[in-house]
Design an enzyme around this catalytic site. Structure first.
Site, PDB file in Angstrom:
ATOM      1  N   LYS A 114     -29.261  13.647   1.715  1.00  0.00           N
ATOM      2  CA  LYS A 114     -31.200  13.529   1.629  1.00  0.00           C
ATOM      3  C   LYS A 114     -31.523  14.823   1.328  1.00  0.00           C
ATOM      4  CE  LYS A 114     -30.941   8.681   3.468  1.00  0.00           C
ATOM      5  NZ  LYS A 114     -30.094   8.671   3.064  1.00  0.00           N
TER       6      LYS A 114
HETATM    7  C1  LIG Z   1     -29.221   7.252   3.316  1.00  0.00           C
HETATM    8  C2  LIG Z   1     -27.736   8.159   3.354  1.00  0.00           C
HETATM    9  C3  LIG Z   1     -26.947   6.629   2.499  1.00  0.00           C
HETATM   10  C4  LIG Z   1     -28.032   5.648   1.474  1.00  0.00           C
HETATM   11  O1  LIG Z   1     -28.234   6.185   0.528  1.00  0.00           O
HETATM   12  P1  LIG Z   1     -29.360   5.136   0.233  1.00  0.00           P
HETATM   13  O2  LIG Z   1     -30.035   5.678  -1.203  1.00  0.00           O
HETATM   14  O3  LIG Z   1     -30.266   4.918   0.712  1.00  0.00           O
HETATM   15  O4  LIG Z   1     -29.083   4.215  -0.793  1.00  0.00           O
HETATM   16  C5  LIG Z   1     -25.185   7.148   2.484  1.00  0.00           C
HETATM   17  N1  LIG Z   1     -24.796   7.643   3.144  1.00  0.00           N
HETATM   18  C6  LIG Z   1     -25.718   8.499   3.774  1.00  0.00           C
HETATM   19  C7  LIG Z   1     -25.162   9.649   4.511  1.00  0.00           C
HETATM   20  C8  LIG Z   1     -27.166   9.073   4.189  1.00  0.00           C
HETATM   21  O5  LIG Z   1     -27.569   9.715   4.561  1.00  0.00           O
END
Ligand SMILES: *Cc1c(COP(=O)(O)O)cnc(C)c1O
Length: 463
Positions: A114
């Site tokens: 993120k």
């Molecule tokens: C947010 C997240 C996901 C999922 O990603 P999306 O974009 O919501 O599909 C997978 N793994 C981790 C560690 C995340 O923080």
């Protein structure tokens, strides 16, 4: 080129890049997408070989901005966004098997992928707000990682208040502490009753309450925000080119929750990157895998798992894929989303064919997640977080002639319990986060109640 952004439900104003970024959710409840995806010439993709992550980011994202930021300014914002990463490559590739690679996306300040989008959005928001002198209120929902990344990106900024709703008791201790320990007064961590889908629904409700939305100048940084998806397109190019694209195609497997990350991969493909397979990997909350196999998109309750950032049943960004699969018919998408509020819908045969041409899928149980962490550590020495393990397990079912790249979405130290169960080792936090457990926490408990949440936001922002 002039870039316009349109809503997936076809009934909201058409916006420029910066407007779409500040708006988040469209006023018709839809999500913004580019009116047309810019295509990169194969020679321009080839020319990305060997470039720094930042320069790759500049070249891949620039066509989407439509002149919102000039080139020098945009380069500076990108440089600032990634300066705090703990790895010079930003997104290093590690080899797991003869034709299987892991793209480590967890070297940012909060140890999950993120950060790639959120650090950049923090810079872009700041630059856009500095021009207008405006003050905004960011409200976001998180299954754990979005919230910590958003708080890290926006803490201490003068013209922004950031409220993060997370499901009380359902995030890991590291995730919680990353949200509750920042001392800046503009940071508000809210532990809400309910699960992630409830948090996300209340955030959407706030956006759909136009009086409140305009009063507090609401802005969104969930992956409904187009700018976040765009920032994630970059590492698909970066990794693919490192392994020989565009001369040689690659495949990707993506641990998926809200569908933002994998949707970024489909944008990379639409831009001309030769991606053979794009594989959705889900944990036991497998609505996307079921939908891709059967056409049935029906929500069941979320069952908490050891990969909590993927404990989602209402995958916001799937709406963007549906918009394309339904021939960009906004009213068809609006009808599906109305059905979803009543429990679910069935995807048409034509749309299923379109989705099947874009995506493959698979699921991974809790036992398989632990077993994959154990086995990968034994065979390669790589310690996977549970989300990345879901990806690796599903990727192994889709290995073929072209290189498979699995996205490693979080650092194992963010989920030490699951990792310790599987390997007997408790992964340590990187030194820059080592005192996380000593810092005091600050959090507000709140009910799953729109009026109470809105009152809280008004009170804290003094509006
Ligand atoms: C947010 C997240 C996901 C999922 O990603 P999306 O974009 O919501 O599909 C997978 N793994 C981790 C560690 C995340 O923080």
């Amino acid at each position: 080129m002039d870039m316009h952004y349109i809503s997936t439900r076809g009934a909201a104003p058409v916006l420029r890049f910066d407007e779409a970024m500040m708006t988040g959710l469209a006023r018709d409840g839809g999500l913004y997408v580019p009116e047309a995806v810019p295509v990169m010439a194969q020679a321009d993709i080839a020319a990305l070989a060997g470039l720094a992550y930042e320069e790759t980011a500049f070249r891949v994202m620039r066509p989407f901005l439509g002149g919102t930021f000039d080139d020098d300014a945009f380069r500076r914002l990108i440089a600032a966004a990634y300066a705090g990463f703990g790895h010079a490559a930003r997104a290093p590739l590690v080899q797991l098997g003869s034709n299987h690679f892991l793209l480590e996306l967890f070297h940012g300040p909060t140890l999950a992928f993120k950060d790639f989008a959120m650090q950049l959005i923090g810079q872009l928001f700041q630059a856009a707000l500095a021009r207008t002198g405006e003050r905004v209120t960011i409200v976001g929902a998180t299954s754990g990682d979005t919230g910590s990344a958003a708080i890290e990106a926006f803490r201490g900024l003068g013209n922004v208040d950031v409220f993060i709703l997370y499901p009380h008791g359902r995030v890991s201790e590291v995730q919680r502490r990353q949200m509750t320990t920042p001392v800046e007064a503009n940071v508000h961590a809210i532990a809400m009753s309910g699960d992630f889908d409830d948090c996300q629904a209340r955030v959407k409700d706030m956006f759909n309450d136009f009086a409140f939305r305009d009063e507090v100048r609401l802005a969104g940084v969930n992956s409904i925000n187009w700018a976040r998806v765009l920032a994630q397109v970059v590492y698909y190019f970066y990794a693919a080119v490192a392994l020989g694209a565009p001369g040689r195609p690659v495949s990707f497997t993506v641990p998926t929750g809200n569908f933002g990350d994998i949707f970024a991969g489909s944008i990379a493909r639409q831009m001309g990157l030769p991606i053979e397979k794009l594989v959705i990997a889900t944990n036991q909350n497998d609505i996307l895998d079921r939908a891709l196999r059967t056409g049935d998109y029906t929500t069941r309750g979320v069952r908490p798992s050891i990969s909590p950032s993927m404990d989602i049943q209402v995958s916001s960004n799937f709406e963007r894929a549906l918009f394309d699969a339904y021939g960009r018919d906004g009213s068809a998408v609006a009808a599906l989303m109305a059905d979803l509020k009543r429990g679910g819908f069935h995807i048409s045969a034509k749309a299923m064919a379109a989705l099947g041409a874009q995506f493959a899928s698979g699921r991974c149980s809790e036992e398989e997640t632990v077993e994959t962490i154990r086995r990968t550590f034994a065979q390669t020495g790589e310690i996977l977080c549970p989300h990345s393990a879901v990806g690796v397990k599903v990727a192994e079912e889709h290995l073929g002639a072209v290189p498979m790249i699995t996205l490693a979405t979080a650092h194992p130290a963010k989920f030490p319990d699951a990792v310790e169960t599987a390997t007997g080792l408790r992964p340590a936090l990187p030194p820059r986060l080592a005192d996380l457990f000593d810092r005091p926490e600050r959090v507000t408990r709140a009910p799953d109640d729109l009026a109470a949440l809105e009152a809280l936001v008004r009170e804290r922002t003094g509006r």
